[in-house]
Design a protein around this motif. Sequence first.
Motif, PDB file in Angstrom:
ATOM      1  N   LEU A 175       4.259   5.718  -8.905  1.00  0.00           N
ATOM      2  CA  LEU A 175       3.100   4.886  -8.601  1.00  0.00           C
ATOM      3  C   LEU A 175       2.623   4.134  -9.841  1.00  0.00           C
ATOM      4  CD1 LEU A 175       1.280   7.323  -6.195  1.00  0.00           C
ATOM      5  CD2 LEU A 175       2.252   5.086  -5.581  1.00  0.00           C
ATOM      6  N   ALA A 176       2.706   4.769 -10.986  1.00  0.00           N
ATOM      7  CA  ALA A 176       2.322   4.101 -12.235  1.00  0.00           C
ATOM      8  C   ALA A 176       3.242   2.914 -12.540  1.00  0.00           C
ATOM      9  CB  ALA A 176       2.347   5.095 -13.398  1.00  0.00           C
ATOM     10  N   ARG A 177       4.503   2.986 -12.088  1.00  0.00           N
ATOM     11  CA  ARG A 177       5.449   1.891 -12.314  1.00  0.00           C
ATOM     12  C   ARG A 177       5.323   0.768 -11.280  1.00  0.00           C
ATOM     13  NH1 ARG A 177       8.978   6.332 -13.326  1.00  0.00           N
ATOM     14  NH2 ARG A 177       9.974   6.046 -11.295  1.00  0.00           N
ATOM     15  N   HIS A 178       4.447   0.943 -10.311  1.00  0.00           N
ATOM     16  CA  HIS A 178       4.253  -0.072  -9.268  1.00  0.00           C
ATOM     17  C   HIS A 178       2.767  -0.424  -9.161  1.00  0.00           C
ATOM     18  CE1 HIS A 178       8.233   1.480  -8.232  1.00  0.00           C
ATOM     19  NE2 HIS A 178       8.441   0.277  -7.760  1.00  0.00           N
ATOM     20  N   PRO A 179       2.245  -1.089 -10.186  1.00  0.00           N
ATOM     21  CA  PRO A 179       0.804  -1.376 -10.201  1.00  0.00           C
ATOM     22  C   PRO A 179       0.352  -2.350  -9.109  1.00  0.00           C
ATOM     23  CG  PRO A 179       1.905  -2.464 -12.035  1.00  0.00           C
ATOM     24  CD  PRO A 179       2.919  -1.580 -11.387  1.00  0.00           C
ATOM     25  N   HIS A 180       1.289  -3.034  -8.458  1.00  0.00           N
ATOM     26  CA  HIS A 180       0.911  -3.946  -7.372  1.00  0.00           C
ATOM     27  C   HIS A 180       0.449  -3.204  -6.116  1.00  0.00           C
ATOM     28  CE1 HIS A 180       4.915  -2.844  -5.962  1.00  0.00           C
ATOM     29  NE2 HIS A 180       4.566  -3.326  -4.778  1.00  0.00           N
ATOM     30  N   HIS A 182       8.647  20.623  -4.236  1.00  0.00           N
ATOM     31  CA  HIS A 182       7.215  20.304  -4.099  1.00  0.00           C
ATOM     32  C   HIS A 182       6.580  19.856  -5.422  1.00  0.00           C
ATOM     33  CE1 HIS A 182       3.129  20.397  -2.563  1.00  0.00           C
ATOM     34  NE2 HIS A 182       2.806  21.033  -3.667  1.00  0.00           N
ATOM     35  N   TRP A 183       6.684  20.651  -6.437  1.00  0.00           N
ATOM     36  CA  TRP A 183       5.997  20.344  -7.690  1.00  0.00           C
ATOM     37  C   TRP A 183       6.658  19.176  -8.411  1.00  0.00           C
ATOM     38  CZ3 TRP A 183       6.633  25.055  -5.487  1.00  0.00           C
ATOM     39  CH2 TRP A 183       5.458  25.715  -5.134  1.00  0.00           C
ATOM     40  N   LYS A 184       7.995  19.101  -8.364  1.00  0.00           N
ATOM     41  CA  LYS A 184       8.698  17.963  -8.979  1.00  0.00           C
ATOM     42  C   LYS A 184       8.296  16.659  -8.317  1.00  0.00           C
ATOM     43  CE  LYS A 184      12.929  20.494  -9.865  1.00  0.00           C
ATOM     44  NZ  LYS A 184      14.341  20.585  -9.520  1.00  0.00           N
ATOM     45  N   ASN A 185       8.232  16.666  -6.988  1.00  0.00           N
ATOM     46  CA  ASN A 185       7.892  15.431  -6.280  1.00  0.00           C
ATOM     47  C   ASN A 185       6.470  14.978  -6.548  1.00  0.00           C
ATOM     48  OD1 ASN A 185      10.392  14.937  -5.184  1.00  0.00           O
ATOM     49  ND2 ASN A 185       9.955  15.978  -3.263  1.00  0.00           N
ATOM     50  N   ARG A 186       5.558  15.888  -6.711  1.00  0.00           N
ATOM     51  CA  ARG A 186       4.181  15.488  -7.036  1.00  0.00           C
ATOM     52  C   ARG A 186       4.159  14.760  -8.380  1.00  0.00           C
ATOM     53  NH1 ARG A 186      -0.184  19.995  -6.369  1.00  0.00           N
ATOM     54  NH2 ARG A 186      -1.576  18.220  -6.083  1.00  0.00           N
ATOM     55  N   THR A 187       4.882  15.294  -9.348  1.00  0.00           N
ATOM     56  CA  THR A 187       4.956  14.653 -10.662  1.00  0.00           C
ATOM     57  C   THR A 187       5.661  13.305 -10.563  1.00  0.00           C
ATOM     58  OG1 THR A 187       4.972  16.795 -11.764  1.00  0.00           O
ATOM     59  CG2 THR A 187       5.834  14.924 -13.021  1.00  0.00           C
ATOM     60  N   ARG A 188       6.780  13.275  -9.852  1.00  0.00           N
ATOM     61  CA  ARG A 188       7.532  12.016  -9.699  1.00  0.00           C
ATOM     62  C   ARG A 188       6.706  10.954  -8.985  1.00  0.00           C
ATOM     63  NH1 ARG A 188      12.890  15.010  -7.811  1.00  0.00           N
ATOM     64  NH2 ARG A 188      13.657  15.612  -9.853  1.00  0.00           N
ATOM     65  N   ASN A 189       5.972  11.334  -7.957  1.00  0.00           N
ATOM     66  CA  ASN A 189       5.145  10.351  -7.248  1.00  0.00           C
ATOM     67  C   ASN A 189       4.121   9.728  -8.188  1.00  0.00           C
ATOM     68  OD1 ASN A 189       6.399  10.437  -4.758  1.00  0.00           O
ATOM     69  ND2 ASN A 189       5.081  12.063  -3.981  1.00  0.00           N
ATOM     70  N   ARG A 190       3.503  10.539  -9.007  1.00  0.00           N
ATOM     71  CA  ARG A 190       2.537  10.028  -9.977  1.00  0.00           C
ATOM     72  C   ARG A 190       3.205   9.003 -10.890  1.00  0.00           C
ATOM     73  NH1 ARG A 190       1.436  14.766 -11.770  1.00  0.00           N
ATOM     74  NH2 ARG A 190       0.058  15.454 -10.136  1.00  0.00           N
ATOM     75  N   GLN A 191       4.398   9.320 -11.384  1.00  0.00           N
ATOM     76  CA  GLN A 191       5.137   8.420 -12.279  1.00  0.00           C
ATOM     77  C   GLN A 191       5.565   7.140 -11.571  1.00  0.00           C
ATOM     78  OE1 GLN A 191       8.210  11.176 -13.376  1.00  0.00           O
ATOM     79  NE2 GLN A 191       7.020  12.075 -15.049  1.00  0.00           N
ATOM     80  N   THR A 233       0.844  -1.200   0.000  1.00  0.00           N
ATOM     81  CA  THR A 233       0.000   0.000   0.000  1.00  0.00           C
ATOM     82  C   THR A 233       0.875   1.243   0.000  1.00  0.00           C
ATOM     83  OG1 THR A 233      -1.657  -1.191   1.312  1.00  0.00           O
ATOM     84  CG2 THR A 233      -1.846   1.217   1.246  1.00  0.00           C
ATOM     85  N   ALA A 234       0.463   2.234  -0.772  1.00  0.00           N
ATOM     86  CA  ALA A 234       1.103   3.555  -0.729  1.00  0.00           C
ATOM     87  C   ALA A 234       0.021   4.570  -0.385  1.00  0.00           C
ATOM     88  CB  ALA A 234       1.745   3.901  -2.060  1.00  0.00           C
ATOM     89  N   VAL A 235       0.254   5.304   0.683  1.00  0.00           N
ATOM     90  CA  VAL A 235      -0.649   6.389   1.049  1.00  0.00           C
ATOM     91  C   VAL A 235       0.059   7.677   0.643  1.00  0.00           C
ATOM     92  CG1 VAL A 235      -1.891   7.553   2.903  1.00  0.00           C
ATOM     93  CG2 VAL A 235      -1.588   5.054   2.971  1.00  0.00           C
ATOM     94  N   TRP A 236      -0.540   8.377  -0.314  1.00  0.00           N
ATOM     95  CA  TRP A 236       0.075   9.561  -0.889  1.00  0.00           C
ATOM     96  C   TRP A 236      -0.623  10.804  -0.365  1.00  0.00           C
ATOM     97  CZ3 TRP A 236      -0.371  10.901  -6.809  1.00  0.00           C
ATOM     98  CH2 TRP A 236       0.389  12.056  -7.084  1.00  0.00           C
ATOM     99  N   LEU A 237       0.096  11.597   0.403  1.00  0.00           N
ATOM    100  CA  LEU A 237      -0.413  12.883   0.868  1.00  0.00           C
ATOM    101  C   LEU A 237      -0.126  13.899  -0.230  1.00  0.00           C
ATOM    102  CD1 LEU A 237       0.772  12.753   4.597  1.00  0.00           C
ATOM    103  CD2 LEU A 237      -1.415  12.040   3.600  1.00  0.00           C
TER     104      LEU A 237
END
Length: 177
Positions: free
Chosen positions: A146-151, A135-144, A81-85
Amino acid sequence: MQRILIIGTTGSGKTTLARELGCLLDLPHAEQDAWNHLPGWQEAPLDEFRTQVDRFTAQDAWVMDGNYTKAQDISWPRADTAVWLDYAAPVVFRQLLTRTLTRMWTREELWNGNRERWQTLFSRDGILVWFFKTHWKNRTRNRQKLARHPHLDVVRLRSPAEMRRWLQRVERRQSIH
């Protein structure tokens, strides 16, 4: 939900949520900042940091907060599980500024004898400047990422109020079991 990553930008409240969730679910909690920031704000050697992450995430169940990329190849595949704030910048900045000023005023120890200092508040290495750099870079990176970890089961929370409601739902489910 047994191996939980709490992710988000600097100041979003990762550690606070991870501690609460760990207590609520009776799971061990680890804060990656504590492994990374040695006394005198020295950065831990890479192999030591990775060893800490490896040992902790080898357990059957845990809650860990932090965004350190230098060990995500260990922790992310092991998490379920990933909880993303994922809060807006003004919300995070207000939380970060309040938290930082409070810690400075009270001289609260963070990790390994380290404390936030007035002299570094607005320095190029200070936490407030770091927020604006990442801040803004990390939001984009987190989205990317998470997409690479579909489990991963992803819980994306967009405000502190939404986070509190989610935590209350987890608490209600926990009390049923």
